[in-house]
Design an enzyme around this catalytic site. Structure first.
Site, PDB file in Angstrom:
ATOM      1  N   LYS A 197      12.004  29.460  20.961  1.00  0.00           N
ATOM      2  CA  LYS A 197      12.053  28.209  21.736  1.00  0.00           C
ATOM      3  C   LYS A 197      12.543  27.051  20.853  1.00  0.00           C
ATOM      4  CE  LYS A 197       8.274  29.587  24.808  1.00  0.00           C
ATOM      5  NZ  LYS A 197       7.033  29.114  25.471  1.00  0.00           N
ATOM      6  N   TYR A 237      11.507  30.269  34.629  1.00  0.00           N
ATOM      7  CA  TYR A 237      10.083  29.980  34.771  1.00  0.00           C
ATOM      8  C   TYR A 237       9.652  29.858  36.230  1.00  0.00           C
ATOM      9  CZ  TYR A 237       9.337  29.234  29.737  1.00  0.00           C
ATOM     10  OH  TYR A 237       9.195  29.403  28.379  1.00  0.00           O
ATOM     11  N   ASN A 272       4.801  26.930  21.606  1.00  0.00           N
ATOM     12  CA  ASN A 272       4.281  28.179  21.031  1.00  0.00           C
ATOM     13  C   ASN A 272       5.391  29.070  20.469  1.00  0.00           C
ATOM     14  OD1 ASN A 272       5.276  29.001  23.463  1.00  0.00           O
ATOM     15  ND2 ASN A 272       3.437  30.032  24.163  1.00  0.00           N
ATOM     16  N   HIS A 287       9.118  33.040  23.323  1.00  0.00           N
ATOM     17  CA  HIS A 287       8.822  33.627  24.626  1.00  0.00           C
ATOM     18  C   HIS A 287       9.158  35.105  24.569  1.00  0.00           C
ATOM     19  CE1 HIS A 287       8.819  34.413  28.953  1.00  0.00           C
ATOM     20  NE2 HIS A 287       9.911  35.118  28.716  1.00  0.00           N
ATOM     21  N   GLU A 335      14.816  38.995  33.079  1.00  0.00           N
ATOM     22  CA  GLU A 335      15.154  37.982  32.080  1.00  0.00           C
ATOM     23  C   GLU A 335      16.393  38.370  31.269  1.00  0.00           C
ATOM     24  OE1 GLU A 335      11.390  37.490  30.080  1.00  0.00           O
ATOM     25  OE2 GLU A 335      10.517  36.432  31.796  1.00  0.00           O
TER      26      GLU A 335
END
Ligand code: CMP
Length: 143
Positions: free
Chosen positions: A9, A49, A112, A115, A126
């Site tokens: 990310k 998402y 975080n 992903h 994805e």
């Protein structure tokens, strides 16, 4: 062979963690079959998402993932989906074990670092969302 979609990310890219993260999956023995540095568009973020659309943090999630370059990857190997999730650590880094990526490098659930697909269905969805077939190699194993 099983494939998963992993994405460093914007916080991970900013903190120069691409090499560290790629290295962990390489050393584990998984095969990198596709990778690119890219900026996620608003449309792609909302699709990616989609399952979180009703969550209160959806706007924040989309804003964050579109805020800077990400490093999108497809990894291949036996049981790679579950193994990668184990190597990433729990979604909330506060609970993540030491020696996992989030346990070692992250502190908040919003930022975080990485992903990873959570099931075979999400992995297929994805991978197809981020990569065209011709952007993936059959295998990077040297014969
Ligand atoms: P990821 O694996 O990319 O999938 C959904 C993301 O939502 C998750 O990682 C977290 O980064 C993010 N997330 C989950 N809970 C929250 C929250 N309470 N606030 C902000 N982001 C969240």
């Amino acid at each position: 062979m099983e494939q998963t979609f992993l994405m460093v990310k914007p916080d991970g890219v900013q903190r120069s963690l691409i090499g560290e993260i790629v290295s962990r999956f390489e050393r584990k023995g998984f095969q990198l079959v596709g990778a690119k540095l890219m900026v996620v568009t608003q449309e792609l973020a909302e699709q990616h998402y989609g399952e979180h659309k009703e969550r209160p943090f959806f706007g924040e999630l989309v804003d964050f993932i579109t805020s800077g370059p990400v490093f999108a990857m497809v990894w291949e190997g036996e049981n790679v989906i579950a193994a990668a999730r184990q190597m990433m650590g729990t979604t909330n880094p506060k609970d993540a074990a030491v020696a996992t990526i989030r346990g070692d490098f992250a502190m908040t659930v919003g930022k975080n670092i990485i992903h990873g697909s959570d099931s075979l269905e999400s992995a297929e969805r994805e991978v197809a969302l981020f990569f065209k077939d011709e952007e993936l190699v059959a295998s990077n194993k040297v014969i």
